[in-house]
Design a protein around this motif. Structure first.
Motif, PDB file in Angstrom:
ATOM      1  N   LYS A   1      16.727   9.601 -29.403  1.00  0.00           N
ATOM      2  CA  LYS A   1      15.768   8.491 -29.486  1.00  0.00           C
ATOM      3  C   LYS A   1      14.353   8.888 -29.066  1.00  0.00           C
ATOM      4  N   ALA A   2      14.226   9.723 -28.037  1.00  0.00           N
ATOM      5  CA  ALA A   2      12.915  10.115 -27.525  1.00  0.00           C
ATOM      6  C   ALA A   2      12.909  11.603 -27.207  1.00  0.00           C
ATOM      7  N   PRO A   3      12.937  12.442 -28.239  1.00  0.00           N
ATOM      8  CA  PRO A   3      13.085  13.880 -28.008  1.00  0.00           C
ATOM      9  C   PRO A   3      11.947  14.515 -27.214  1.00  0.00           C
ATOM     10  N   GLU A   4      10.709  14.096 -27.480  1.00  0.00           N
ATOM     11  CA  GLU A   4       9.585  14.713 -26.779  1.00  0.00           C
ATOM     12  C   GLU A   4       9.667  14.462 -25.280  1.00  0.00           C
ATOM     13  N   ALA A   5       9.939  13.218 -24.911  1.00  0.00           N
ATOM     14  CA  ALA A   5      10.014  12.852 -23.498  1.00  0.00           C
ATOM     15  C   ALA A   5      11.180  13.562 -22.818  1.00  0.00           C
ATOM     16  N   ALA A   6      12.315  13.607 -23.502  1.00  0.00           N
ATOM     17  CA  ALA A   6      13.501  14.246 -22.910  1.00  0.00           C
ATOM     18  C   ALA A   6      13.270  15.740 -22.713  1.00  0.00           C
ATOM     19  N   LEU A   7      12.702  16.395 -23.721  1.00  0.00           N
ATOM     20  CA  LEU A   7      12.459  17.839 -23.601  1.00  0.00           C
ATOM     21  C   LEU A   7      11.392  18.146 -22.555  1.00  0.00           C
ATOM     22  N   ALA A   8      10.397  17.274 -22.434  1.00  0.00           N
ATOM     23  CA  ALA A   8       9.372  17.466 -21.406  1.00  0.00           C
ATOM     24  C   ALA A   8       9.985  17.318 -20.010  1.00  0.00           C
ATOM     25  N   ALA A   9      10.902  16.373 -19.853  1.00  0.00           N
ATOM     26  CA  ALA A   9      11.552  16.179 -18.556  1.00  0.00           C
ATOM     27  C   ALA A   9      12.474  17.340 -18.212  1.00  0.00           C
ATOM     28  N   LEU A  10      13.037  17.970 -19.207  1.00  0.00           N
ATOM     29  CA  LEU A  10      13.959  19.089 -18.972  1.00  0.00           C
ATOM     30  C   LEU A  10      13.222  20.390 -18.724  1.00  0.00           C
ATOM     31  N   HIS A  11      11.975  20.476 -19.072  1.00  0.00           N
ATOM     32  CA  HIS A  11      11.235  21.732 -18.959  1.00  0.00           C
ATOM     33  C   HIS A  11      10.767  22.013 -17.580  1.00  0.00           C
TER      34      HIS A  11
END
Length: 111
Positions: A101-111
């Motif tokens: 649903k929100a790939p950019e936010a999720a990937l930013a949080a995982l980085h």
């Protein structure tokens, strides 16, 4: 929206019963058949989970190895999910939904 009330008369055979259980068919179903249907349902659910995991990864444009590294799980886990050998549960399932649903936010949080 209009509500319509209907009265079904069980003694009148001309009235078609919608949504009723076929008791003869139900009684004729064996425990083995029930177990087989349950296994088929479980297999379909696993395949749906496998397709979902694969779709999320592909939408992000990652290989299996890149995806495993980005979400901090083993490559074998990703392979097992996508082949339907295992299903993501708990936090992994939630993470896949967020990635969908929100790939950019999720990937930013995982980085």
């Amino acid at each position: 929206m209009k509500t319509v009330r209907m009265k079904i008369e069980p003694n009148i055979p001309s009235v078609k019963r919608v949504g009723r259980v076929n008791t003869a068919k139900l009684d004729a179903t064996t425990e083995t058949q029930i177990a087989q249907h349950a296994a088929e349902d479980d297999a379909a659910a696993v395949q749906d989970a496998a397709k979902f995991a694969r779709r999320v990864r592909r939408r992000l444009g990652f290989s299996q190895a890149e995806f495993a590294t980005r979400i901090d799980v083993s490559l074998e886990t990703i392979r097992n999910w996508e082949q339907g050998k295992r299903s993501p549960t708990g936090a992994a399932k939630a993470l896949l939904k967020v990635l969908d649903k929100a790939p950019e936010a999720a990937l930013a949080a995982l980085h």
